[in-house]
Design a protein around this motif. Sequence first.
Motif, mmCIF file in Angstrom:
data_model
loop_
_atom_site.group_PDB
_atom_site.id
_atom_site.type_symbol
_atom_site.label_atom_id
_atom_site.label_comp_id
_atom_site.label_asym_id
_atom_site.label_seq_id
_atom_site.Cartn_x
_atom_site.Cartn_y
_atom_site.Cartn_z
ATOM 1 N N TYR A 36 0.837 -1.208 0.000
ATOM 2 C CA TYR A 36 0.000 0.000 0.000
ATOM 3 C C TYR A 36 0.871 1.256 0.000
ATOM 4 N N THR A 37 0.432 2.257 -0.745
ATOM 5 C CA THR A 37 1.119 3.553 -0.783
ATOM 6 C C THR A 37 0.090 4.650 -0.577
ATOM 7 N N SER A 38 0.433 5.647 0.190
ATOM 8 C CA SER A 38 -0.481 6.738 0.492
ATOM 9 C C SER A 38 -0.935 7.450 -0.785
ATOM 10 N N PRO A 39 -2.216 7.772 -0.904
ATOM 11 C CA PRO A 39 -2.693 8.584 -2.043
ATOM 12 C C PRO A 39 -1.959 9.913 -2.148
ATOM 13 N N LYS A 40 -1.539 10.466 -1.017
ATOM 14 C CA LYS A 40 -0.812 11.737 -1.053
ATOM 15 C C LYS A 40 0.556 11.559 -1.714
ATOM 16 N N ALA A 41 1.159 10.395 -1.526
ATOM 17 C CA ALA A 41 2.438 10.125 -2.175
ATOM 18 C C ALA A 41 2.276 10.068 -3.684
ATOM 19 N N LYS A 42 1.212 9.425 -4.135
ATOM 20 C CA LYS A 42 0.970 9.319 -5.572
ATOM 21 C C LYS A 42 0.695 10.693 -6.180
ATOM 22 N N ALA A 43 -0.040 11.525 -5.449
ATOM 23 C CA ALA A 43 -0.309 12.879 -5.940
ATOM 24 C C ALA A 43 0.986 13.692 -6.013
ATOM 25 N N ALA A 44 1.860 13.510 -5.031
ATOM 26 C CA ALA A 44 3.138 14.231 -5.038
ATOM 27 C C ALA A 44 3.996 13.802 -6.218
ATOM 28 N N LEU A 45 3.976 12.521 -6.551
ATOM 29 C CA LEU A 45 4.748 12.037 -7.691
ATOM 30 C C LEU A 45 4.247 12.665 -8.989
ATOM 31 N N GLU A 46 2.940 12.732 -9.149
ATOM 32 C CA GLU A 46 2.378 13.368 -10.345
ATOM 33 C C GLU A 46 2.744 14.837 -10.399
ATOM 34 N N SER A 244 11.895 12.109 -4.711
ATOM 35 C CA SER A 244 11.885 11.302 -3.488
ATOM 36 C C SER A 244 11.608 12.171 -2.258
ATOM 37 N N GLN A 245 12.246 13.325 -2.195
ATOM 38 C CA GLN A 245 12.002 14.205 -1.051
ATOM 39 C C GLN A 245 10.551 14.673 -1.014
ATOM 40 N N ALA A 246 10.011 15.042 -2.171
ATOM 41 C CA ALA A 246 8.630 15.525 -2.222
ATOM 42 C C ALA A 246 7.646 14.415 -1.844
ATOM 43 N N ILE A 247 7.879 13.211 -2.340
ATOM 44 C CA ILE A 247 6.997 12.087 -2.036
ATOM 45 C C ILE A 247 7.076 11.740 -0.551
ATOM 46 N N ALA A 248 8.263 11.777 0.012
ATOM 47 C CA ALA A 248 8.436 11.465 1.432
ATOM 48 C C ALA A 248 7.698 12.474 2.308
ATOM 49 N N VAL A 249 7.818 13.753 1.984
ATOM 50 C CA VAL A 249 7.119 14.786 2.760
ATOM 51 C C VAL A 249 5.612 14.580 2.680
ATOM 52 N N ALA A 250 5.104 14.313 1.478
ATOM 53 C CA ALA A 250 3.664 14.107 1.308
ATOM 54 C C ALA A 250 3.189 12.882 2.077
#
Length: 360
Positions: A36-46, A244-250
């Motif tokens: 599982y991955t947080s929806p916020k992480a996926k949004a940050a990647l986009e 990676s930094q942006a996804i981690a923060v999200a």
Amino acid sequence: MIPTPRKAIQEMSPYVPGEQPQGTGWTKLNTNENPYTSPKAKAALEGQANQALSRYPDPLARDLRQKLSEIYELDVDWIYVDNGSDQILNLTFRAYVDRGQTVAYTFPTYPYYEVWAHMQDAEIQTVAPGPDFAVPIDELAGLQATLTAISNPNSPTGTFTPPAEIERLAQQCEGLVVVDEAYVDFASASCLPLIQQYDNIIVSRSMSKSFGLAGVRVGYAFGRPELLEPMWKLRDSYSVSRPSQAIAVATLDDYAWMRKVCAEIGERRKRVARRLEREFPCIVYPSDANFLFVEPTQHAAADVFEALKEQQVLVRYFRQHGLQRYLRITIGTEEEMEAFFSALSVVQENSVVPTTGGTQ
């Protein structure tokens, strides 16, 4: 003439990662990935698609360290961030262990400790575990190693050592105690409070497991600033990418989501353990991680591994690490665990499984 590597590098055995299957249709339960991955992480990647990827990332990972500071209630100077906890541990060994000095740990544990120790031309000292793979704290402390590494919960066994026991280790050791908490979010307690009480403890963490970010490669460590300073000297300048930094923060913004997922995986782990004990002849050892350590009692572990693989189900078999009797099984989704049990039932029904001597 081709240059010759250092003698220690020639003689050491490399760490062998879990197999990455090719093609589709696989149930992958061999590398302890959180499905599982947080929806916020996926949004940050986009969102990173429109950012300035031509620019270097922040070498100090200030936004990420600030977020970690808020969550764990520590000053940012007590937090170090790098490209996964493996890199953090690598740098810790490089910073604190010189040629001929000693590294101590219990066996079995994370095989990479052996690799990092050999890289430093260190002397390795190991102690055998107690019942259910419990860590013998007094025996480990008695070695008085330059660096003592303890994986908690331990990989590959899932064994959890209470922080009070690790505190005793820190009290008795003159050298550095490195607590590898890659799986701690699946357990009941952390050694994090100890870093403010003792000046010889570093606690490392990973975002690969509980946060579901194995493909992002972010890890962080906690310790006194003077303990972390050598890693800042040794690290690559831009070791954690901008995405990676942006996804981690999200993902850290969704911390409650992580706690919920870990609780769900923990409950599933208990159900899977009970079902394994009912339906398959094996010993299931206590685990506080997102995996189970299992000893088949009627078939060779290598043969079970191969039989499952024939059905496109991958579990972990540690042939080269002296653990030939055991399998490690990641706790995946409900669907993945059903696929695992379906494949396991075929092993049972056939009663005869391949004798190919399983590989990684």
